[in-house]
Design a protein around this motif. Structure first.
Motif, PDB file in Angstrom:
ATOM      1  N   THR A 398       0.829  -1.208   0.000  1.00 38.83           N
ATOM      2  CA  THR A 398       0.000   0.000   0.000  1.00 38.83           C
ATOM      3  C   THR A 398       0.867   1.263   0.000  1.00 38.83           C
ATOM      4  OG1 THR A 398      -1.735  -1.160   1.213  1.00 38.83           O
ATOM      5  CG2 THR A 398      -1.800   1.246   1.245  1.00 38.83           C
ATOM      6  N   VAL A 399       1.868   1.298   0.861  1.00 32.22           N
ATOM      7  CA  VAL A 399       2.672   2.505   1.026  1.00 32.22           C
ATOM      8  C   VAL A 399       3.581   2.751  -0.173  1.00 32.22           C
ATOM      9  CG1 VAL A 399       4.452   3.599   2.432  1.00 32.22           C
ATOM     10  CG2 VAL A 399       2.579   2.359   3.536  1.00 32.22           C
ATOM     11  N   LEU A 400       4.193   1.688  -0.698  1.00 31.58           N
ATOM     12  CA  LEU A 400       5.171   1.830  -1.776  1.00 31.58           C
ATOM     13  C   LEU A 400       4.592   1.551  -3.151  1.00 31.58           C
ATOM     14  CD1 LEU A 400       8.282   0.152  -0.113  1.00 31.58           C
ATOM     15  CD2 LEU A 400       7.582   2.561  -0.078  1.00 31.58           C
ATOM     16  N   ALA A 401       3.292   1.295  -3.213  1.00 35.98           N
ATOM     17  CA  ALA A 401       2.611   1.023  -4.486  1.00 35.98           C
ATOM     18  C   ALA A 401       3.259  -0.139  -5.230  1.00 35.98           C
ATOM     19  CB  ALA A 401       2.596   2.279  -5.362  1.00 35.98           C
ATOM     20  N   TRP A 402       3.570  -1.186  -4.512  1.00 36.10           N
ATOM     21  CA  TRP A 402       4.101  -2.386  -5.134  1.00 36.10           C
ATOM     22  C   TRP A 402       3.010  -3.085  -5.945  1.00 36.10           C
ATOM     23  CZ3 TRP A 402       7.500  -5.226  -0.901  1.00 36.10           C
ATOM     24  CH2 TRP A 402       8.679  -4.486  -0.723  1.00 36.10           C
ATOM     25  N   PRO A 403       3.357  -4.035  -6.807  1.00 37.58           N
ATOM     26  CA  PRO A 403       2.333  -4.773  -7.572  1.00 37.58           C
ATOM     27  C   PRO A 403       1.365  -5.500  -6.647  1.00 37.58           C
ATOM     28  CG  PRO A 403       4.508  -5.120  -8.517  1.00 37.58           C
ATOM     29  CD  PRO A 403       4.721  -4.388  -7.226  1.00 37.58           C
ATOM     30  N   ALA A 404       0.124  -5.595  -7.087  1.00 35.38           N
ATOM     31  CA  ALA A 404      -0.905  -6.226  -6.265  1.00 35.38           C
ATOM     32  C   ALA A 404      -0.572  -7.678  -5.947  1.00 35.38           C
ATOM     33  CB  ALA A 404      -2.262  -6.146  -6.968  1.00 35.38           C
ATOM     34  N   GLY A 405       0.162  -8.323  -6.853  1.00 34.94           N
ATOM     35  CA  GLY A 405       0.503  -9.725  -6.645  1.00 34.94           C
ATOM     36  C   GLY A 405       1.285  -9.980  -5.377  1.00 34.94           C
ATOM     37  N   VAL A 406       2.007  -8.990  -4.892  1.00 38.20           N
ATOM     38  CA  VAL A 406       2.771  -9.158  -3.653  1.00 38.20           C
ATOM     39  C   VAL A 406       1.830  -9.383  -2.480  1.00 38.20           C
ATOM     40  CG1 VAL A 406       4.370  -8.045  -2.053  1.00 38.20           C
ATOM     41  CG2 VAL A 406       4.678  -7.764  -4.527  1.00 38.20           C
ATOM     42  N   ALA A 407       0.811  -8.535  -2.368  1.00 38.94           N
ATOM     43  CA  ALA A 407      -0.152  -8.687  -1.278  1.00 38.94           C
ATOM     44  C   ALA A 407      -0.964  -9.962  -1.434  1.00 38.94           C
ATOM     45  CB  ALA A 407      -1.075  -7.475  -1.232  1.00 38.94           C
ATOM     46  N   ILE A 408      -1.310 -10.304  -2.677  1.00 37.90           N
ATOM     47  CA  ILE A 408      -2.112 -11.506  -2.915  1.00 37.90           C
ATOM     48  C   ILE A 408      -1.332 -12.758  -2.520  1.00 37.90           C
ATOM     49  CG2 ILE A 408      -3.217 -12.901  -4.704  1.00 37.90           C
ATOM     50  CD1 ILE A 408      -3.817 -10.265  -6.173  1.00 37.90           C
ATOM     51  N   MET A 409      -0.079 -12.836  -2.935  1.00 36.39           N
ATOM     52  CA  MET A 409       0.752 -13.983  -2.577  1.00 36.39           C
ATOM     53  C   MET A 409       1.000 -14.026  -1.071  1.00 36.39           C
ATOM     54  SD  MET A 409       1.316 -15.827  -5.194  1.00 36.39           S
ATOM     55  CE  MET A 409       2.613 -16.854  -4.463  1.00 36.39           C
ATOM     56  N   GLY A 410       1.178 -12.849  -0.492  1.00 36.77           N
ATOM     57  CA  GLY A 410       1.381 -12.809   0.946  1.00 36.77           C
ATOM     58  C   GLY A 410       0.207 -13.385   1.705  1.00 36.77           C
ATOM     59  N   TRP A 411      -0.999 -13.150   1.184  1.00 45.09           N
ATOM     60  CA  TRP A 411      -2.185 -13.631   1.911  1.00 45.09           C
ATOM     61  C   TRP A 411      -2.305 -15.149   1.878  1.00 45.09           C
ATOM     62  CZ3 TRP A 411      -3.540 -10.570   5.351  1.00 45.09           C
ATOM     63  CH2 TRP A 411      -4.685 -10.817   6.098  1.00 45.09           C
ATOM     64  N   ILE A 412      -1.676 -15.785   0.910  1.00 51.94           N
ATOM     65  CA  ILE A 412      -1.626 -17.246   0.908  1.00 51.94           C
ATOM     66  C   ILE A 412      -0.855 -17.725   2.143  1.00 51.94           C
ATOM     67  CG2 ILE A 412      -0.707 -19.261  -0.315  1.00 51.94           C
ATOM     68  CD1 ILE A 412      -1.272 -17.818  -2.918  1.00 51.94           C
ATOM     69  N   PHE A 413       0.239 -17.045   2.469  1.00 53.83           N
ATOM     70  CA  PHE A 413       1.001 -17.397   3.662  1.00 53.83           C
ATOM     71  C   PHE A 413       0.192 -17.105   4.939  1.00 53.83           C
ATOM     72  CE2 PHE A 413       4.357 -16.936   0.502  1.00 53.83           C
ATOM     73  CZ  PHE A 413       5.122 -18.063   0.749  1.00 53.83           C
TER      74      PHE A 413
END
Length: 513
Positions: A398-413
């Motif tokens: 959210t803060v650094l405007a990284w690709p959405a896939g980072v948050a999506i993959m993180g939520w799998i963990f």
């Protein structure tokens, strides 16, 4: 008082037998079906409620339709716990299912929003009691070696509806009517309950004579190397024998505290709905008061030392509430972030949570297969760290405007972390309970779970609306839930192992002056 021996498990069942062995098959299927239907109903209501609100002109009661069941669920948990400790789990389970069905019937036949909300309140009362009663049934029916596996099955039964529930509910509402989303479940609850009936016969309260000491729980060497395997001598303070003679007192008082906690949860959820422009500071003031009341009310409903993270059962209960607050507080905003910041379609944004749901079910199955090879404390430490890491990834995205896939993959963990530790927290709670305190401790765990999620959802709503920009709103939400996750990681090492007698004594001590 005459002594009644607990119902003996079939001698023909070998110790390694699984939860689907013929001796446990019906109760396993019935209990999992009840969990599945409760989960399906919870997710289905989220899908159809916008349609219901529009049709019944009930926008003003929309939030109450969700907050109400959370509040009444706390009352149901305490009532079922008290009842189970005194009379066994059969009565509470039957009453819980009856209340759940009654709530479905009221909501399914509602022609006005107030009537539907009333049905939801009754439904929440039954749903909260159902959870606690099922936990006590598990403790009485299954040997401890199978507890991790049956709780893994419960996790799967809860996760599967997240994959099919919203779509199925939408189809039913579109092809028939939203009324059948409630009424259709009624016809499935009764057969599920009937499957558990054979295992419920003879499950009554089983008071132990004063001369009989309770068995000690073996320490978990993999998770608590410092645990003392030697049982305490009978007759010493906190011994198993002492705990066996004492039942938690003050059931009516705890029920009153539960009502107060429910009112506080309801007030906190509604505080976010107060327009700050019309009444400056009112939302924050009401929220702070509600949190204070909730913390005061929850103390008699949990083992002594829960709020101060005392080692053993109190920390188990506290971690359960903290991880629920962190996970669910962040999860509801992840699809919102994807829609607002990354232009995802609502359907696709919702599907991004599917990975976390699948990981939850998979991790639950893995920890069940590992059994004692994975220590309880280790499972909780790994799980809480995974949840915290996923939330931090969402915050950084959210803060650094990284690709959405980072948050999506993180939520799998994050889902994997929850699946790893949630069943283990349930197992440890039952392992540190006697038959006289299984209801109290199960209700304490469920209350911590429910209150943790409810308080976090209300707090994140206040933070989200208080920020001046969309980016700041999401950053504030994920920062708050990350802070809660840090607290969970800090408390996780204190889960440890303790003697059953010591753990069982704590709720009794809570009621002493």
């Amino acid at each position: 008082m005459p002594h009644t021996d607990p119902p003996a498990r079939p001698e023909s069942v070998p110790e390694p037998a699984g939860i689907f062995h013929r001796s446990y098959l019906l109760v396993t299927l019935g209990a999992c079906a009840l969990v599945f239907l409760a989960a399906f109903e919870s997710l289905a209501v989220t899908t159809i409620m916008p349609l219901v609100s529009r049709e019944l002109d009930g926008a003003g009661l929309y939030a109450l339709a969700f907050a109400g069941p959370l509040a009444t669920g706390v009352i149901g948990m305490v009532a079922a716990g008290n009842w189970s400790d005194r009379r066994g789990p059969v009565g509470p389970l039957l009453a819980a299912v009856a209340m759940f069905v009654l709530g479905l019937l009221i909501a399914g036949t509602a022609a006005a929003m107030p009537v539907l909300v009333s049905g939801r309140l009754v439904q929440g009362l039954g749903g909260g009691a159902l959870t606690v009663a099922l936990y006590v049934v598990i403790a009485r029916v299954y040997p401890p070696v199978l507890h991790a596996k049956i709780f893994a099955a419960f996790s799967a039964a809860w996760v599967i509806p997240s994959l099919v529930g919203p779509f199925a509910a939408g189809m039913v509402a579109q092809l028939a009517s939203w009324h059948w989303v409630f009424l259709g479940v009624v016809g499935l609850v009764v057969p599920a309950l009937l499957m558990t009936v054979p295992a419920l016969r003879g499950l009554r309260a089983t008071p132990r004579p004063a001369a009989t000491a309770l068995p000690e729980v073996p320490p978990d060497p993999a998770s608590d190397p410092a645990a003392d395997p030697a049982p305490r001598a009978r007759g010493t303070a906190g011994s198993a024998g002492d705990a066996g003679r004492v039942r938690p007192a003050g059931g009516a008082a705890r029920l009153a505290w539960a009502v107060l906690a429910a009112v506080a949860v309801l007030g906190l959820n509604l505080s976010a709905q107060i327009p700050s422009a019309e009444v400056p500071g009112a939302s924050g003031t009401l929220a702070a008061a509600a949190v204070g009341v909730a913390l005061v009310a929850v103390r008699p409903l949990t083992p002594r030392g829960t709020l101060t993270a005392r080692r053993g059962l109190p920390s188990v209960i506290l971690v359960r509430g903290l991880v629920a607050a962190a996970f669910f507080g962040a999860e509801v905003y992840l699809p919102y972030l994807l829609v607002e910041r990354y232009d995802f379609a609502p359907t696709l944004a919702g599907l991004t949570l599917t990975g976390g749901a699948i990981a939850w079910a998979a991790a639950s199955a893995i920890q069940g297969r590992l059994g004692p090879r994975l220590g309880h404390r280790r499972a909780v430490r790994i799980g809480s760290a995974l949840v915290l890491g996923a939330i931090v990834l969402a915050l950084v995205t959210t803060v650094l405007a990284w690709p959405a896939g980072v948050a999506i993959m993180g939520w799998i963990f994050a889902g994997g972390g929850m699946g790893l530790m949630y069943p283990r927290l349930s197992v440890v709670t039952l392992a540190l309970s006697t038959e006289e305190t299984e209801g109290f401790n199960s209700s304490a765990m469920s209350i911590s779970d429910s209150l943790g999620g409810a308080l976090a959802l209300a707090a994140t709503a206040i933070v989200f609306t208080a920020a001046t920009t969309t980016a700041a709103s999401f950053a504030g939400v994920f920062a708050l839930t990350a802070a809660i996750g840090v607290a969970a990681v800090a408390v996780a090492p204190r889960v440890g192992s303790a003697s059953r007698g010591a753990a069982a004594q704590q709720p009794a001590d809570r009621t002493q002056p």
